[in-house]
Write an enzyme that holds these catalytic residues in place. Structure first.
Site, PDB file in Angstrom:
ATOM      1  N   ASP A 109       0.867  -1.183   0.000  1.00  0.00           N
ATOM      2  CA  ASP A 109       0.000   0.000   0.000  1.00  0.00           C
ATOM      3  C   ASP A 109       0.904   1.234   0.000  1.00  0.00           C
ATOM      4  O   ASP A 109       1.652   1.462   0.950  1.00  0.00           O
ATOM      5  CB  ASP A 109      -0.900  -0.017   1.233  1.00  0.00           C
ATOM      6  CG  ASP A 109      -2.036   0.986   1.156  1.00  0.00           C
ATOM      7  OD1 ASP A 109      -2.149   1.672   0.127  1.00  0.00           O
ATOM      8  OD2 ASP A 109      -2.810   1.085   2.129  1.00  0.00           O
ATOM      9  N   ASP A 118      -2.752   2.466  -6.168  1.00  0.00           N
ATOM     10  CA  ASP A 118      -1.737   2.546  -5.115  1.00  0.00           C
ATOM     11  C   ASP A 118      -1.666   1.336  -4.196  1.00  0.00           C
ATOM     12  O   ASP A 118      -0.971   1.377  -3.182  1.00  0.00           O
ATOM     13  CB  ASP A 118      -1.952   3.807  -4.279  1.00  0.00           C
ATOM     14  CG  ASP A 118      -3.323   3.841  -3.606  1.00  0.00           C
ATOM     15  OD1 ASP A 118      -4.192   3.050  -3.983  1.00  0.00           O
ATOM     16  OD2 ASP A 118      -3.507   4.674  -2.696  1.00  0.00           O
ATOM     17  N   GLU A 119      -2.357   0.251  -4.520  1.00  0.00           N
ATOM     18  CA  GLU A 119      -2.227  -0.932  -3.668  1.00  0.00           C
ATOM     19  C   GLU A 119      -2.460  -2.204  -4.473  1.00  0.00           C
ATOM     20  O   GLU A 119      -3.168  -2.206  -5.485  1.00  0.00           O
ATOM     21  CB  GLU A 119      -3.175  -0.872  -2.470  1.00  0.00           C
ATOM     22  CG  GLU A 119      -4.636  -0.865  -2.811  1.00  0.00           C
ATOM     23  CD  GLU A 119      -5.525  -0.946  -1.565  1.00  0.00           C
ATOM     24  OE1 GLU A 119      -5.182  -1.696  -0.635  1.00  0.00           O
ATOM     25  OE2 GLU A 119      -6.553  -0.246  -1.544  1.00  0.00           O
TER      26      GLU A 119
END
Length: 350
Positions: free
Chosen positions: A10, A104-105
């Site tokens: 993350d 983003d993860e």
């Protein structure tokens, strides 16, 4: 079957961190990434802004009151996608089993990593080092035997941290874990749990699968398994998220006018999930299950995605008007969902 080794990566305050990297003069200032419009919401906030309580999905007007000195920058999604692709190329050096959740993860299955590193812990550390070395951005990682635990672990030492839950540590880790840390437990579900005096996963373990299924529908059985550290889901490579939704099984069957009172909390939960994952959907769905277990759904694709929980609630209200079933009918379950997902909102819509 051998134990899986799952990493959840993350990125830390991704959009804001990219902007700070691009403009070093902004470092140390409370940065808010959002379109500066009257109905705009926060896409991301730097950790300096978060100290004032500013978070993703917060109305920008409210964020400015909480943090008057905030610097507001319009999001640059083309740049974020470019950086995200760079990060995913780093992932691919270590494994082919990559399941993106958003820009983003992602989940990574490194049970057999390409570089034959001795442990998932070392693999996660190397990935984070590569990300920082090549992008100047930090990432947090969770390492665990399954996706459920890895997701929780990645948030444990944010920002720029790493937390490992080894198989032999699972039982002790879960026992004292607050139930709100379980993915999918939103405000409505949490309130119901608290009414049952369930505040930790240890408390949740005292309830059998059948009871939890009655209380929480299909999600109840998932809760039963999560409470015992069980998650059989595989990492799905090239996974495309098609829909996000929340639902709740009511304690007692309610008529439609009474159900309307339950919708604000559900919409808040759904909006919080969507905003955290930076996903926006033009298609809004209302799901109902009658007292006779008949499923009823109403969906509508709007010209622009909702940009706040309030707008989502307004859209769901339109769907309620379209139910058109006998007023005496009662319902045992309600849910709301978003589909036709994208990772940005066009500026012209705000």
């Amino acid at each position: 079957m051998s134990e899986r080794k799952i990493i959840h990566i993350d990125m830390d305050a991704f959009y804001a961190s990219v902007e700070l990297r691009e403009n070093s003069a902004l470092r140390g200032q409370p940065l808010v990434v959002a379109y500066d419009g009257p109905r705009s919401v926060v896409c991301a906030a730097s950790y300096e802004a978060r100290r004032f309580g500013v978070r993703s999905a917060l109305p920008l007007a409210r964020a400015k009151v909480m943090c008057p000195q905030a610097v507001v920058i319009a999001p640059n999604f083309a740049l974020y996608r470019e950086v995200s692709a760079q990060i995913h190329r780093i992932f691919a050096r270590y494994t082919d089993l990559i399941e993106p959740l958003s820009l983003d993860e992602a989940y990574l299955d490194v049970s057999a990593n390409r570089l034959r590193l001795p442990s998932a812990t070392e693999t996660a550390r190397r990935i984070r080092d590569d990300i920082f070395g090549e992008t100047q951005l930090t990432a947090s990682a969770g390492v665990a035997p399954n996706k459920f635990l890895a997701k929780i672990a990645s948030d444990w030492r944010k920002p720029n941290g790493q937390f490992v839950i080894a198989p032999h540590q699972v039982a002790d880790f879960l026992r004292q874990l607050p139930v709100e840390k379980i993915p999918g437990v939103g405000r409505s579900t949490l309130g119901k749990m608290h009414r049952l005096q369930v505040r930790t996963v240890g408390d949740l373990q005292q309830h059998e699968a059948a009871e939890l299924t009655v209380l929480f529908g299909r999600y109840g059985y998932r809760l039963y398994e999560f409470a015992r550290g069980i998650d059989r889901r595989e990492v799905e490579a090239a996974r495309e998220r098609r829909q996000i939704s929340v639902e709740t099984t009511l304690a007692v069957d309610l008529r439609l006018p009474e159900i309307v009172k339950e919708l604000p909390a559900l919409c808040e939960d759904l909006w919080r999930q969507a905003a955290r994952k930076h996903l926006f959907g033009q298609c809004v769905t209302l799901k109902l299950k009658t007292e006779h277990f008949r499923s009823v759904t109403r969906s509508q694709t709007f010209s622009s995605p909702p940009t706040s929980a309030a707008e989502l609630l307004q859209a769901v209200g339109i769907l309620v008007e379209r139910v058109a079933l006998p007023e005496t009918l009662r319902y045992r379950l309600i849910g709301v969902g978003l589909s036709d997902l994208r990772s940005e909102v066009q500026q012209t819509l705000l």
